[in-house]
Enzyme design. Structure first.
Site, PDB file in Angstrom:
ATOM      1  N   ASP A  93      35.606  43.992  41.414  1.00  0.00           N
ATOM      2  CA  ASP A  93      34.911  42.761  41.755  1.00  0.00           C
ATOM      3  C   ASP A  93      33.488  42.848  41.223  1.00  0.00           C
ATOM      4  O   ASP A  93      33.030  43.897  40.793  1.00  0.00           O
ATOM      5  CB  ASP A  93      34.956  42.490  43.258  1.00  0.00           C
ATOM      6  CG  ASP A  93      34.190  43.525  44.069  1.00  0.00           C
ATOM      7  OD1 ASP A  93      33.481  44.350  43.478  1.00  0.00           O
ATOM      8  OD2 ASP A  93      34.305  43.494  45.307  1.00  0.00           O
ATOM      9  N   ASP A 268      44.072  41.466  47.652  1.00  0.00           N
ATOM     10  CA  ASP A 268      43.445  42.744  47.995  1.00  0.00           C
ATOM     11  C   ASP A 268      42.873  42.636  49.393  1.00  0.00           C
ATOM     12  O   ASP A 268      42.534  41.540  49.862  1.00  0.00           O
ATOM     13  CB  ASP A 268      42.318  43.082  47.009  1.00  0.00           C
ATOM     14  CG  ASP A 268      41.038  42.336  47.341  1.00  0.00           C
ATOM     15  OD1 ASP A 268      40.154  42.932  48.006  1.00  0.00           O
ATOM     16  OD2 ASP A 268      40.906  41.152  46.962  1.00  0.00           O
TER      17      ASP A 268
END
Length: 377
Positions: A93, A268
């Site tokens: 990310d 996730d």
């Protein structure tokens, strides 16, 4: 702007999709759940356990890795896969979530976001360009654009400002990614909070920019599940059917099952390992609290039908003892049990889509959770 596509849609049952995503470090079968290794490690688990459990891909955190040990250091040591020993696909990310979660330590401008390091207070500037540079240094297979995520509930004006900023940062992230080697991917992130119109505008704006895949961000941040699912339903008809769709930070097994039913491909969450460290196990009976005294004298395993050794062979009494004693082994065992269950769920979902019986699988799975744990002895 057209981007090369590394995703193959293999089958569909209703809105639920099964596919294959090819990355430089291997193939990811979707729908996929990515266990979260925030700082380049899976808390309480060895990478071989993560692989044996069935995970094709894991997630790392740009913000934490750039602070320690540093992206340049990781690059000099061969990249994130070599550095950590996880040789499979990895998504990182961009640090956008930390823009929200570390709100007391940051300042957002058009140019970038300035953080105060939670480690030593050092001032750090993270721009869309730097976020891409860090992720390229890490060598992640899938990078994410820098975005601003707003915690819900929020005023519409704040949501719209962050969404528009995220679109501009998406364009800058896209340009910064142009020199990446072939095969590596960049995903855009749909923002817009709980506002249907803003969600649609964000999705259309990202498509105009052009990405390898599209994530839906800014959900599972305090809103009810019904709101989250409504926002997914709002953007699914807009997002390209031939690109992977990633729901960020989600979530519980039920969240995943319902989101797959609405067309999402990737997920996730820290929940499997975090809950494991707090004595909670995910099973086909639902979530089980091993701290409860009912397990103290129970020689039965969590689920004798499970294929995962720790789930089908270790007694509830022993797990209860480890958890109540604060033994590290308890957290380790429950973390692997939980990651294994999540991967078992994903395999079941993929198989059901391939066989055209996802609706039946969904109802059967939900019924098992609703029925609850086996009776105590």
């Amino acid at each position: 702007m057209a981007e090369s596509n590394h995703f193959e849609l293999l089958g569909q049952d209703g809105h639920a999709r099964a596919g294959r995503l090819t990355t430089p470090h291997g193939v990811v079968q979707t729908p996929a759940f990515m266990p979260v290794g925030t700082a380049g490690a899976m808390k309480g688990m060895h990478w071989r356990e993560v692989r044996d459990a069935g995970a094709d891909i894991v997630l790392g955190n740009t913000y934490h890795l750039m602070l320690r040990p540093g992206a340049e250091r990781i690059a000099a040591l061969g990249g994130l896969q070599v550095f950590t020993g996880w040789r499979g696909p990895m998504l990182t990310d961009s640090g956008g979530f930390q823009v929200m979660s570390l709100s007391e330590l940051r300042k957002v401008t058009e140019k970038d976001v300035t953080f105060r390091s939670h480690i030593d207070g050092t001032s750090i500037e993270l721009s869309p360009e730097r976020a891409i540079e860090v992720q390229r240094l890490l060598g992640s297979d899938i990078a994410m654009q820098l975005d601003e995520c707003v915690r819900l509930p929020a005023e519409r004006g704040d949501i719209e400002r962050a969404m528009q900023l995220s679109l501009r940062w998406g364009e800058r992230s896209r340009r910064a990614f142009e020199t990446a080697p072939v095969g590596y991917m960049l995903f855009g992130i749909v923002q817009g909070g709980d506002d249907r119109e803003l969600r649609r505008a964000s999705a259309r704006g990202l498509i105009d920019i052009g990405f390898h895949g599209y994530a839906v961000g800014g959900l599972a941040v305090g809103e009810p599940q019904a709101v989250m699912l409504a926002m997914i339903e709002e953007v699914m008809p807009i997002l390209p059917a031939d690109r992977p769709r990633y729901l960020m930070g989600v979530g519980t097994p039920e969240d995943i099952l319902e989101s797959v039913a609405r067309g999402m491909d990737m997920f996730d969450c820290v929940m499997p390992t975090r809950n494991g460290r707090h004595g909670m196990a995910f099973t086909r009976f639902g979530q089980i609290n091993l701290r409860n005294a009912r397990h103290a004298d129970d020689p039965r395993p969590l689920d004798e039908q499970s294929a995962w050794p720790s789930t089908c062979a270790i007694s509830r009494a022993y797990l209860h003892h480890l958890v109540r004693s604060g033994e590290t082994l308890g957290a380790m065992l429950l973390s692997e049990i939980n990651v294994a269950y999540y991967q078992h769920l994903m395999r079941g979902i993929r198989n059901a889509i391939a066989q055209g019986n996802f609706a039946e699988f969904r109802e059967r799975t939900r019924a098992g959770w609703a029925q609850g744990d086996i009776a105590p002895r």
